[in-house]
Design a protein around this motif. Structure first.
Motif, mmCIF file in Angstrom:
data_model
loop_
_atom_site.group_PDB
_atom_site.id
_atom_site.type_symbol
_atom_site.label_atom_id
_atom_site.label_comp_id
_atom_site.label_asym_id
_atom_site.label_seq_id
_atom_site.Cartn_x
_atom_site.Cartn_y
_atom_site.Cartn_z
ATOM 1 N N ASN A 16 12.753 32.987 37.363
ATOM 2 C CA ASN A 16 14.154 33.236 37.035
ATOM 3 C C ASN A 16 14.959 31.936 36.981
ATOM 4 N N LYS A 17 14.694 31.026 37.907
ATOM 5 C CA LYS A 17 15.368 29.722 37.895
ATOM 6 C C LYS A 17 14.987 28.927 36.641
ATOM 7 N N ALA A 18 13.713 28.961 36.285
ATOM 8 C CA ALA A 18 13.241 28.200 35.128
ATOM 9 C C ALA A 18 13.814 28.755 33.834
ATOM 10 N N ILE A 55 11.040 25.929 25.354
ATOM 11 C CA ILE A 55 9.781 26.450 25.894
ATOM 12 C C ILE A 55 9.202 25.473 26.920
ATOM 13 N N ILE A 56 9.165 24.206 26.565
ATOM 14 C CA ILE A 56 8.575 23.194 27.446
ATOM 15 C C ILE A 56 9.384 23.053 28.734
ATOM 16 N N VAL A 57 10.706 23.062 28.628
ATOM 17 C CA VAL A 57 11.554 22.956 29.819
ATOM 18 C C VAL A 57 11.332 24.158 30.733
ATOM 19 N N THR A 58 11.295 25.355 30.160
ATOM 20 C CA THR A 58 11.129 26.565 30.964
ATOM 21 C C THR A 58 9.802 26.575 31.714
ATOM 22 N N PHE A 59 8.703 26.394 30.993
ATOM 23 C CA PHE A 59 7.399 26.456 31.640
ATOM 24 C C PHE A 59 7.134 25.240 32.525
ATOM 25 N N GLY A 60 7.640 24.083 32.125
ATOM 26 C CA GLY A 60 7.479 22.884 32.944
ATOM 27 C C GLY A 60 8.227 22.985 34.263
ATOM 28 N N TYR A 61 9.451 23.469 34.204
ATOM 29 C CA TYR A 61 10.255 23.614 35.426
ATOM 30 C C TYR A 61 9.648 24.675 36.344
ATOM 31 N N GLN A 62 9.138 25.759 35.761
ATOM 32 C CA GLN A 62 8.474 26.783 36.576
ATOM 33 C C GLN A 62 7.242 26.192 37.271
ATOM 34 N N PHE A 63 6.477 25.407 36.554
ATOM 35 C CA PHE A 63 5.291 24.771 37.128
ATOM 36 C C PHE A 63 5.677 23.869 38.298
ATOM 37 N N ILE A 64 6.723 23.075 38.114
ATOM 38 C CA ILE A 64 7.186 22.171 39.170
ATOM 39 C C ILE A 64 7.658 22.961 40.389
ATOM 40 N N LEU A 65 8.441 24.009 40.167
ATOM 41 C CA LEU A 65 8.924 24.824 41.283
ATOM 42 C C LEU A 65 7.776 25.495 42.027
ATOM 43 N N ASN A 66 6.783 25.993 41.296
ATOM 44 C CA ASN A 66 5.638 26.638 41.948
ATOM 45 C C ASN A 66 4.831 25.635 42.768
ATOM 46 N N LYS A 67 4.671 24.423 42.265
ATOM 47 C CA LYS A 67 3.952 23.395 43.024
ATOM 48 C C LYS A 67 4.695 23.015 44.293
ATOM 49 N N LYS A 68 6.024 22.901 44.207
ATOM 50 C CA LYS A 68 6.816 22.589 45.392
ATOM 51 C C LYS A 68 6.749 23.723 46.412
ATOM 52 N N SER A 69 6.698 24.962 45.933
ATOM 53 C CA SER A 69 6.606 26.116 46.841
ATOM 54 C C SER A 69 5.271 26.137 47.565
#
Length: 72
Positions: A16-18, A55-69
């Motif tokens: 949702n954030k991404a 598309i790249i911003v959405t999936f990239g930001y989600q990937f970064i957030l998931n890695k931080k989690s």
């Protein structure tokens, strides 16, 4: 048979954030593109570039957030 695992609550929150970040980036790019077209008569970036940037911003930001989690 499942192809993908179920997403956790945290992964849903990250998605949702991404999506929000991607949406606001798209709005910003479309605004800049419209202003440029209005004053100069030519688009700054193509629609194709705007789409893929979102598309790249959405999936990239989600990937970064998931890695931080995962690190917590």
């Amino acid at each position: 048979m499942k192809l993908f695992k179920d997403a956790s609550k945290r992964e849903h929150q990250n998605w949702n954030k991404a999506v929000s970040a991607g949406f606001y980036i798209l709005l910003l790019l479309l605004f800049v593109n419209t202003i440029m077209y209005t004053y100069k008569g030519a688009e700054l970036v193509s629609s194709f570039s705007i789409f893929w940037t979102g598309i790249i911003v959405t999936f990239g930001y989600q990937f970064i957030l998931n890695k931080k989690s995962e690190e917590k």
